[in-house]
Design a protein around this motif. Structure first.
Motif, mmCIF file in Angstrom:
data_model
loop_
_atom_site.group_PDB
_atom_site.id
_atom_site.type_symbol
_atom_site.label_atom_id
_atom_site.label_comp_id
_atom_site.label_asym_id
_atom_site.label_seq_id
_atom_site.Cartn_x
_atom_site.Cartn_y
_atom_site.Cartn_z
ATOM 1 N N GLY A 92 0.858 -1.190 -0.163
ATOM 2 C CA GLY A 92 -0.197 -0.079 0.035
ATOM 3 C C GLY A 92 0.744 1.505 0.072
ATOM 4 O O GLY A 92 0.567 2.319 -0.691
ATOM 5 N N SER A 93 1.999 1.100 0.839
ATOM 6 C CA SER A 93 2.877 2.206 0.764
ATOM 7 C C SER A 93 3.429 2.848 -0.306
ATOM 8 O O SER A 93 3.501 3.872 -0.793
ATOM 9 C CB SER A 93 3.690 2.496 2.078
ATOM 10 O OG SER A 93 4.509 1.315 2.063
ATOM 11 N N ARG A 94 3.897 1.396 -1.097
ATOM 12 C CA ARG A 94 4.701 1.664 -2.318
ATOM 13 C C ARG A 94 3.556 2.184 -3.454
ATOM 14 O O ARG A 94 4.238 3.008 -4.175
ATOM 15 C CB ARG A 94 5.248 0.587 -2.685
ATOM 16 C CG ARG A 94 6.531 0.175 -1.926
ATOM 17 C CD ARG A 94 7.037 -1.396 -2.108
ATOM 18 N NE ARG A 94 8.233 -1.522 -1.406
ATOM 19 C CZ ARG A 94 8.742 -1.921 -0.264
ATOM 20 N NH1 ARG A 94 7.590 -1.798 0.601
ATOM 21 N NH2 ARG A 94 9.744 -2.155 0.076
ATOM 22 N N ALA A 95 2.588 1.752 -3.292
ATOM 23 C CA ALA A 95 1.474 2.185 -4.441
ATOM 24 C C ALA A 95 0.958 3.646 -4.302
ATOM 25 O O ALA A 95 1.045 4.264 -5.354
ATOM 26 C CB ALA A 95 0.175 1.162 -4.319
ATOM 27 N N ALA A 96 1.200 3.753 -3.042
ATOM 28 C CA ALA A 96 0.780 5.503 -2.878
ATOM 29 C C ALA A 96 1.958 6.190 -3.314
ATOM 30 O O ALA A 96 1.532 7.323 -3.891
ATOM 31 C CB ALA A 96 0.668 5.645 -1.253
ATOM 32 N N LYS A 97 3.141 5.969 -2.817
ATOM 33 C CA LYS A 97 4.257 6.641 -3.369
ATOM 34 C C LYS A 97 4.318 6.691 -4.983
ATOM 35 O O LYS A 97 4.483 7.788 -5.680
ATOM 36 C CB LYS A 97 5.599 6.191 -2.957
ATOM 37 C CG LYS A 97 5.690 6.467 -1.468
ATOM 38 C CD LYS A 97 6.825 5.702 -0.969
ATOM 39 C CE LYS A 97 7.024 5.683 0.568
ATOM 40 N NZ LYS A 97 8.283 4.990 0.984
ATOM 41 N N GLU A 98 4.014 5.528 -5.512
ATOM 42 C CA GLU A 98 3.828 5.508 -7.110
ATOM 43 C C GLU A 98 2.958 6.294 -7.641
ATOM 44 O O GLU A 98 3.041 7.214 -8.684
ATOM 45 C CB GLU A 98 3.958 4.344 -7.504
ATOM 46 C CG GLU A 98 3.853 3.871 -8.925
ATOM 47 C CD GLU A 98 4.797 4.481 -9.731
ATOM 48 O OE1 GLU A 98 4.844 4.851 -11.013
ATOM 49 O OE2 GLU A 98 6.193 4.291 -9.088
ATOM 50 N N ALA A 99 1.442 6.563 -7.022
ATOM 51 C CA ALA A 99 0.566 7.093 -7.365
ATOM 52 C C ALA A 99 0.941 8.619 -7.615
ATOM 53 O O ALA A 99 0.483 9.472 -8.380
ATOM 54 C CB ALA A 99 -0.729 6.780 -6.873
ATOM 55 N N VAL A 100 1.534 9.114 -6.383
ATOM 56 C CA VAL A 100 1.867 10.521 -6.149
ATOM 57 C C VAL A 100 2.575 10.926 -7.119
ATOM 58 O O VAL A 100 2.443 11.867 -7.729
ATOM 59 C CB VAL A 100 2.331 10.606 -4.881
ATOM 60 C CG1 VAL A 100 2.870 12.115 -4.525
ATOM 61 C CG2 VAL A 100 1.143 10.373 -3.745
ATOM 62 N N SER A 101 3.758 10.082 -7.421
ATOM 63 C CA SER A 101 4.733 10.378 -8.519
ATOM 64 C C SER A 101 4.212 10.741 -9.933
ATOM 65 O O SER A 101 4.700 11.287 -10.724
ATOM 66 C CB SER A 101 5.903 9.231 -8.497
ATOM 67 O OG SER A 101 5.384 8.158 -8.978
ATOM 68 N N ARG A 102 2.991 9.920 -10.358
ATOM 69 C CA ARG A 102 2.453 10.191 -11.314
ATOM 70 C C ARG A 102 1.285 11.338 -11.552
ATOM 71 O O ARG A 102 0.600 11.629 -12.216
ATOM 72 C CB ARG A 102 1.697 8.773 -11.707
ATOM 73 C CG ARG A 102 2.254 7.591 -12.126
ATOM 74 C CD ARG A 102 1.685 6.589 -12.531
ATOM 75 N NE ARG A 102 2.375 5.314 -12.347
ATOM 76 C CZ ARG A 102 2.192 4.080 -12.901
ATOM 77 N NH1 ARG A 102 0.999 4.027 -13.466
ATOM 78 N NH2 ARG A 102 2.798 2.844 -12.672
ATOM 79 N N GLY A 103 1.238 11.881 -10.498
ATOM 80 C CA GLY A 103 0.584 13.228 -10.496
ATOM 81 C C GLY A 103 -0.946 12.846 -9.682
ATOM 82 O O GLY A 103 -1.906 13.983 -9.880
ATOM 83 N N HIS A 104 -1.263 11.769 -9.411
ATOM 84 C CA HIS A 104 -2.707 11.598 -8.893
ATOM 85 C C HIS A 104 -2.852 12.102 -7.345
ATOM 86 O O HIS A 104 -1.884 12.258 -6.597
ATOM 87 C CB HIS A 104 -2.905 10.111 -8.740
ATOM 88 C CG HIS A 104 -2.938 9.474 -10.228
ATOM 89 N ND1 HIS A 104 -3.609 9.697 -11.292
ATOM 90 C CD2 HIS A 104 -1.864 8.452 -10.543
ATOM 91 C CE1 HIS A 104 -3.284 9.237 -12.290
ATOM 92 N NE2 HIS A 104 -2.398 8.234 -11.815
ATOM 93 N N GLN A 105 -4.033 12.434 -6.950
ATOM 94 C CA GLN A 105 -4.532 12.877 -5.571
ATOM 95 C C GLN A 105 -4.560 11.188 -5.001
ATOM 96 O O GLN A 105 -5.341 10.289 -5.231
ATOM 97 C CB GLN A 105 -5.900 13.215 -5.605
ATOM 98 C CG GLN A 105 -6.220 13.828 -4.257
ATOM 99 C CD GLN A 105 -7.572 14.502 -4.194
ATOM 100 O OE1 GLN A 105 -8.222 14.671 -5.083
ATOM 101 N NE2 GLN A 105 -8.089 14.739 -2.856
ATOM 102 N N VAL A 106 -4.162 11.301 -3.744
ATOM 103 C CA VAL A 106 -4.105 10.026 -2.973
ATOM 104 C C VAL A 106 -4.839 10.319 -1.623
ATOM 105 O O VAL A 106 -4.116 10.902 -0.665
ATOM 106 C CB VAL A 106 -2.778 9.225 -2.888
ATOM 107 C CG1 VAL A 106 -2.925 7.852 -2.262
ATOM 108 C CG2 VAL A 106 -2.261 9.024 -4.341
ATOM 109 N N ILE A 107 -5.597 9.377 -1.161
ATOM 110 C CA ILE A 107 -6.176 9.580 0.038
ATOM 111 C C ILE A 107 -5.945 7.993 0.741
ATOM 112 O O ILE A 107 -6.045 6.882 0.095
ATOM 113 C CB ILE A 107 -7.621 9.671 0.270
ATOM 114 C CG1 ILE A 107 -8.173 10.635 -0.438
ATOM 115 C CG2 ILE A 107 -8.162 9.434 1.672
ATOM 116 C CD1 ILE A 107 -7.743 11.983 -0.008
#
Length: 220
Positions: free
Chosen positions: A13-28
Motif C-alpha cells: 500500500g505504501s509503495r503504491a501510494a508513492k507511485e501514484a503520487v509520483s504520477r500526479g494523482h491525488q491519493v487518500i
C-alpha cells in the motif's frame, strides 16, 4: 485521478501510494494503524468497520485499492473485511475496486493451487487455506466493478526496480528467461516480482481498469 488506498501503511500500500503520487494523482490513504507520513498522501486512521467514515473517505474516488493483509491470529475475519470494503465502495459509488489477493490460491502450471504445494508448513497451510476461502467473497459480487491482482509466488528483497512486469490470468506468472524450467515445482525460484514493481502494476491497473470481475496474476 483520485485514488483511495486502504492499508496504506503496509508494504504494498505504501509503495503504491508513492507511485501514484509520483504520477500526479491525488491519493487518500486509510489505515487502522496509520504509521508515519507519506509525502503527498492524505492519511486517515480508520477501521474498516467504520462504515460511514469509510464511505465518506471513498466518496469521489476514481478507484479504490484494497491492500489490507489478513491477521495471522484471526484469518477468519479476512472475508468479513473484504465484504465491508465491497459494501463501502458500492455505497460510495466508486467506479472500481482493485484488491490485492495473495498467490496461495493462484494456479501452478500443473493446474493445482499453490497452497497445495510442499512449500507450506502445516500451521501456515491452515492460515492460507482460511485466506483462500475468504477470497471467495469476490466470486459472489456481481454488481461492483472489481478486479483482483495477485503477485508472483516470491516477492524479491532486496528488490530490483525494473518498472516492468507481465500479466496473466489465474496461473502464476513464471519467469520467461533462458534456462528456466517452466515445469519445475520450484515456484518460489521461478515466479518472482519485487514489491515496488508489483505496486507499479497496481497503479497501472488503477489508471487503466483492465481487470473486470476476475483475477489477474502479475510477475516478471
Amino acid at each position: 485521478m483520485k485514488f483511495v488506498i486502504v492499508g496504506v501503511s503496509g508494504r504494498i500500500g505504501s509503495r503504491a501510494a508513492k507511485e501514484a503520487v509520483s504520477r500526479g494523482h491525488q491519493v487518500i490513504g486509510i489505515d487502522a494503524f496509520a504509521k508515519g507520513e507519506i509525502e503527498g498522501v492524505e492519511i486517515h486512521q480508520c477501521a474498516i468497520e467504520e462504515f460511514d467514515k469509510m464511505v465518506g473517505l471513498m466518496a469521489g474516488a476514481d478507484a479504490v485499492l484494497n491492500a489490507i493483509a489478513a491477521n495471522m491470529e484471526h484469518p477468519e475475519r479476512y472475508g468479513k473485511s473484504i465484504q465491508f470494503i465491497i459494501d463501502e465502495c458500492k455505497a460510495a459509488r466508486v467506479p472500481k475496486l482493485l484488491s490485492i489477493i495473495g498467490s496461495s490460491s493462484a494456479l501452478c502450471p500443473n493446474g493445482t493451487k499453490l497452497i497445495e504445494s510442499d512449500y507450506f508448513e502445516e500451521a501456515n497451510r491452515i492460515f492460507y487455506e482460511n485466506i483462500c476461502k475468504s477470497e471467495e467473497v469476490y466470486e459472489h459480487e456481481k454488481e461492483l466493478n472489481w478486479g483482483c491482482i495477485t503477485p508472483a509466488a516470491f516477492m524479491e528483497l532486496p528488490e530490483p526496480i525494473l518498472k516492468k512486469y507481465r500479466m496473466g490470468d489465474d496461473y502464476l506468472v513464471i519467469m520467461d528467461e533462458p534456462g528456466i524450467d517452466k515445469n519445475s515445482e520450484a515456484y518460489f525460484d521461478i515466479s518472482k516480482i519485487s514489491l515496488t514493481d508489483f505496486a507499479y502494476a497496481c497503479v497501472d491497473e488503477l489508471e487503466n481498469d483492465r481487470i473486470h470481475q476476475r483475477r489477474c496474476c502479475v510477475g516478471y
